[in-house]
Design a protein around this motif. Structure first.
Motif, mmCIF file in Angstrom:
data_model
loop_
_atom_site.group_PDB
_atom_site.id
_atom_site.type_symbol
_atom_site.label_atom_id
_atom_site.label_comp_id
_atom_site.label_asym_id
_atom_site.label_seq_id
_atom_site.Cartn_x
_atom_site.Cartn_y
_atom_site.Cartn_z
ATOM 1 N N GLU A 218 -42.095 11.396 9.161
ATOM 2 C CA GLU A 218 -43.260 10.634 8.749
ATOM 3 C C GLU A 218 -43.274 10.488 7.253
ATOM 4 O O GLU A 218 -42.541 11.239 6.549
ATOM 5 N N VAL A 219 -44.022 9.415 6.899
ATOM 6 C CA VAL A 219 -44.163 8.741 5.469
ATOM 7 C C VAL A 219 -45.581 9.056 5.357
ATOM 8 O O VAL A 219 -46.422 8.586 5.928
ATOM 9 N N ARG A 220 -46.053 9.749 4.125
ATOM 10 C CA ARG A 220 -47.261 9.626 3.651
ATOM 11 C C ARG A 220 -47.147 9.533 2.076
ATOM 12 O O ARG A 220 -46.323 9.638 1.322
ATOM 13 N N SER A 221 -48.416 9.049 1.676
ATOM 14 C CA SER A 221 -48.627 8.934 0.196
ATOM 15 C C SER A 221 -49.039 10.237 -0.199
ATOM 16 O O SER A 221 -49.327 10.954 0.468
ATOM 17 N N GLU A 222 -48.860 10.271 -1.424
ATOM 18 C CA GLU A 222 -49.282 11.683 -2.293
ATOM 19 C C GLU A 222 -50.629 11.844 -2.091
ATOM 20 O O GLU A 222 -51.140 12.976 -2.377
ATOM 21 N N LYS B 126 -41.158 13.941 -2.501
ATOM 22 C CA LYS B 126 -40.986 15.090 -1.912
ATOM 23 C C LYS B 126 -40.407 14.763 -0.385
ATOM 24 O O LYS B 126 -40.948 14.019 0.387
ATOM 25 N N VAL B 127 -39.197 15.466 -0.089
ATOM 26 C CA VAL B 127 -38.813 15.592 1.445
ATOM 27 C C VAL B 127 -39.094 16.977 1.875
ATOM 28 O O VAL B 127 -38.154 17.772 1.497
ATOM 29 N N ASP B 128 -39.751 17.144 2.975
ATOM 30 C CA ASP B 128 -39.880 18.290 3.464
ATOM 31 C C ASP B 128 -39.057 18.315 4.882
ATOM 32 O O ASP B 128 -39.595 17.963 5.938
ATOM 33 N N ARG B 129 -37.981 18.810 4.814
ATOM 34 C CA ARG B 129 -37.125 18.789 5.838
ATOM 35 C C ARG B 129 -37.665 19.586 7.207
ATOM 36 O O ARG B 129 -37.655 19.158 8.466
ATOM 37 N N THR B 130 -38.407 20.538 7.106
ATOM 38 C CA THR B 130 -39.064 21.420 7.981
ATOM 39 C C THR B 130 -40.108 20.713 8.712
ATOM 40 O O THR B 130 -40.207 20.407 9.791
ATOM 41 N N ALA B 131 -41.015 20.064 7.846
ATOM 42 C CA ALA B 131 -42.233 19.488 8.547
ATOM 43 C C ALA B 131 -41.559 18.106 8.874
ATOM 44 O O ALA B 131 -42.648 17.517 9.591
ATOM 45 N N ARG B 132 -40.607 17.623 8.271
ATOM 46 C CA ARG B 132 -40.066 16.218 8.684
ATOM 47 C C ARG B 132 -41.159 14.941 7.971
ATOM 48 O O ARG B 132 -41.409 14.250 8.948
ATOM 49 N N VAL B 133 -41.644 15.383 6.748
ATOM 50 C CA VAL B 133 -42.395 14.520 6.184
ATOM 51 C C VAL B 133 -41.956 14.106 4.811
ATOM 52 O O VAL B 133 -41.336 14.924 3.910
#
Length: 169
Positions: free
Chosen positions: A106-110, A149-156
């Motif tokens: 998933e891609v999110r803005s800050e 930031k890349v959160d591998r666990t949350a896949r965000v």
């Protein structure tokens, strides 16, 4: 086999009469084949086979596997993949990702706005472009000044939403 398998090579043809397989590496870490003791042959029924030998051949690899002893045996596996489990993957340097891990994130803005999902990676000379599909589709440069930031666990993936970024087609 219940574990996730990641293809590291594709069998493209047989070589010789003793069952050697001509394999195109599907990894940036071709040296990993040098120490490979076994691999999963993704035939209709995946099965782990011991690696008898590996040698380089014209930017491809010649691999001999247990139970594949004849040219006819080898030809029966053309088009199949040689794979490893996630636990057997090469350890990546800090701050790098496997492409197959990026697709689907998933891609999110800050500010927390959902922008979509990464559906494709386009390799470019300077940096990769991640194709994002969502309310709007756009090309996201995989650049350190945009990827926060890349959160591998949350896949965000959290990005800095620069002016005009959503207009990149």
């Amino acid at each position: 086999m219940d574990q996730e398998l990641i293809a590291i090579g594709k069998i493209v043809r047989a070589h010789g009469i003793n069952g050697e397989l001509v394999v195109i590496p599907l990894t940036d870490f071709v040296d990993r084949f040098d120490d490979l003791e076994s691999v999963v042959l993704e035939a209709p029924q995946p099965r782990r086979l011991a690696v008898r030998s590996v040698r380089a051949h014209k930017q491809q690899l010649l691999i001999a596997l247990e139970t594949i002893d004849t040219r006819n045996d080898a030809e029966a596996h053309i088009g199949e993949f040689l794979s490893v489990t996630r636990a057997e993957l090469v350890e990546l340097p800090e701050g790098t990702l496997f492409q197959f891990d990026v697709v689907g994130m998933e891609v999110r803005s800050e500010d927390g706005e959902d922008l979509g999902k990464i559906v494709e990676i386009i390799e470019m000379p300077a940096n990769d472009i991640w194709r994002v599909e969502g309310r709007r589709s756009f090309n996201l440069p995989a650049s350190g000044n945009i990827i926060l930031k890349v959160d591998r666990t949350a896949r965000v993936v959290t990005i800095r939403l620069l002016e005009g970024l959503l207009d990149l087609q």
